[in-house]
Motif scaffolding. Structure first.
Motif, PDB file in Angstrom:
ATOM      1  N   SER A 121      -6.519  -5.209   4.380  1.00 16.93           N
ATOM      2  CA  SER A 121      -6.350  -6.486   5.079  1.00 16.93           C
ATOM      3  C   SER A 121      -7.706  -7.077   5.453  1.00 16.93           C
ATOM      4  O   SER A 121      -7.926  -8.283   5.291  1.00 16.93           O
ATOM      5  CB  SER A 121      -5.505  -6.295   6.337  1.00 16.93           C
ATOM      6  OG  SER A 121      -4.198  -5.909   6.003  1.00 16.93           O
ATOM      7  N   VAL A 126       0.868  -1.182   0.000  1.00 20.57           N
ATOM      8  CA  VAL A 126       0.000   0.000   0.000  1.00 20.57           C
ATOM      9  C   VAL A 126       0.899   1.225   0.000  1.00 20.57           C
ATOM     10  O   VAL A 126       1.589   1.504   0.979  1.00 20.57           O
ATOM     11  CB  VAL A 126      -0.930   0.014   1.233  1.00 20.57           C
ATOM     12  CG1 VAL A 126      -1.876   1.200   1.168  1.00 20.57           C
ATOM     13  CG2 VAL A 126      -1.705  -1.292   1.334  1.00 20.57           C
ATOM     14  N   VAL A 142      -0.496  -7.970   3.404  1.00 22.05           N
ATOM     15  CA  VAL A 142      -0.665  -6.565   3.016  1.00 22.05           C
ATOM     16  C   VAL A 142       0.333  -5.758   3.834  1.00 22.05           C
ATOM     17  O   VAL A 142       0.351  -5.849   5.057  1.00 22.05           O
ATOM     18  CB  VAL A 142      -2.108  -6.073   3.284  1.00 22.05           C
ATOM     19  CG1 VAL A 142      -2.261  -4.624   2.861  1.00 22.05           C
ATOM     20  CG2 VAL A 142      -3.123  -6.959   2.574  1.00 22.05           C
ATOM     21  N   ILE A 143       1.150  -4.981   3.146  1.00 22.52           N
ATOM     22  CA  ILE A 143       2.237  -4.242   3.793  1.00 22.52           C
ATOM     23  C   ILE A 143       2.173  -2.772   3.385  1.00 22.52           C
ATOM     24  O   ILE A 143       1.883  -2.458   2.232  1.00 22.52           O
ATOM     25  CB  ILE A 143       3.609  -4.794   3.351  1.00 22.52           C
ATOM     26  CG1 ILE A 143       3.781  -6.244   3.785  1.00 22.52           C
ATOM     27  CG2 ILE A 143       4.747  -3.930   3.875  1.00 22.52           C
ATOM     28  CD1 ILE A 143       5.037  -6.892   3.228  1.00 22.52           C
ATOM     29  N   THR A 144       2.483  -1.904   4.333  1.00 27.32           N
ATOM     30  CA  THR A 144       2.773  -0.521   3.982  1.00 27.32           C
ATOM     31  C   THR A 144       4.030  -0.107   4.721  1.00 27.32           C
ATOM     32  O   THR A 144       4.256  -0.516   5.856  1.00 27.32           O
ATOM     33  CB  THR A 144       1.618   0.444   4.295  1.00 27.32           C
ATOM     34  OG1 THR A 144       1.964   1.737   3.765  1.00 27.32           O
ATOM     35  CG2 THR A 144       1.331   0.583   5.766  1.00 27.32           C
ATOM     36  N   THR A 184      -1.553   3.527   7.052  1.00 26.05           N
ATOM     37  CA  THR A 184      -1.954   2.421   7.932  1.00 26.05           C
ATOM     38  C   THR A 184      -3.471   2.199   7.945  1.00 26.05           C
ATOM     39  O   THR A 184      -3.897   1.043   7.986  1.00 26.05           O
ATOM     40  CB  THR A 184      -1.422   2.597   9.366  1.00 26.05           C
ATOM     41  OG1 THR A 184      -1.793   3.884   9.850  1.00 26.05           O
ATOM     42  CG2 THR A 184       0.081   2.439   9.414  1.00 26.05           C
ATOM     43  N   GLN A 239      -5.523   2.577   5.406  1.00 25.71           N
ATOM     44  CA  GLN A 239      -5.805   1.894   4.144  1.00 25.71           C
ATOM     45  C   GLN A 239      -5.301   0.453   4.190  1.00 25.71           C
ATOM     46  O   GLN A 239      -5.962  -0.459   3.688  1.00 25.71           O
ATOM     47  CB  GLN A 239      -5.173   2.643   2.967  1.00 25.71           C
ATOM     48  CG  GLN A 239      -5.823   3.972   2.666  1.00 25.71           C
ATOM     49  CD  GLN A 239      -5.242   5.133   3.460  1.00 25.71           C
ATOM     50  OE1 GLN A 239      -4.626   4.953   4.503  1.00 25.71           O
ATOM     51  NE2 GLN A 239      -5.438   6.338   2.969  1.00 25.71           N
ATOM     52  N   GLN A 240      -4.146   0.247   4.823  1.00 28.02           N
ATOM     53  CA  GLN A 240      -3.614  -1.103   4.951  1.00 28.02           C
ATOM     54  C   GLN A 240      -4.570  -1.959   5.782  1.00 28.02           C
ATOM     55  O   GLN A 240      -4.834  -3.114   5.439  1.00 28.02           O
ATOM     56  CB  GLN A 240      -2.233  -1.080   5.580  1.00 28.02           C
ATOM     57  CG  GLN A 240      -1.577  -2.432   5.616  1.00 28.02           C
ATOM     58  CD  GLN A 240      -1.170  -2.867   6.998  1.00 28.02           C
ATOM     59  OE1 GLN A 240      -1.350  -2.158   7.970  1.00 28.02           O
ATOM     60  NE2 GLN A 240      -0.617  -4.051   7.083  1.00 28.02           N
TER      61      GLN A 240
END
Length: 105
Positions: free
Chosen positions: A83, A7, A68-70, A76, A78-79
């Motif tokens: 997720s 993200v 899912v990584i940011t 965070t 949006q992540q």
């Protein structure tokens, strides 16, 4: 195909190449340019839930999302939203929003 969704992108590749080495496709959701080093890029306005959701549906049809990584603190919420969409354990969206907006708590 198994993939990890990133993200946003801050030009750090420290998570991208190890994911590829482990056999995951790397997918970016964000407003970045096409030259980012991902297997596929879904250009998305991360402030607009409708555009995020539309792209998540496209990703779901094509990939099995395993993570899912940011790397960007501002994404965070949006992540967490992404997720939850893929039913991946993560911080709840309300908690992530609260961590960004102290008065929202």
């Amino acid at each position: 195909m198994k993939c990890i969704v990133f993200v946003g992108y801050n030009y750090s590749t420290e998570n991208i190449f190890p994911a590829e080495k482990m056999g995951y496709k790397t997918v970016l959701v964000g407003p970045q340019k096409d030259d980012a080093p991902f297997d596929e890029i879904f250009k998305t306005n991360l402030k607009n839930p409708k555009t995020i959701l539309a792209n998540l549906k496209r990703i779901k049809r094509k990939y099995k999302v395993c993570g899912v990584i940011t790397r960007m603190e501002r994404f965070t919420p949006q992540q967490a939203f992404i997720s939850q969409f893929f039913k991946i354990p993560a911080t709840e969206e309300e908690t992530a929003v609260g961590s960004r907006h102290k008065y929202a708590l």
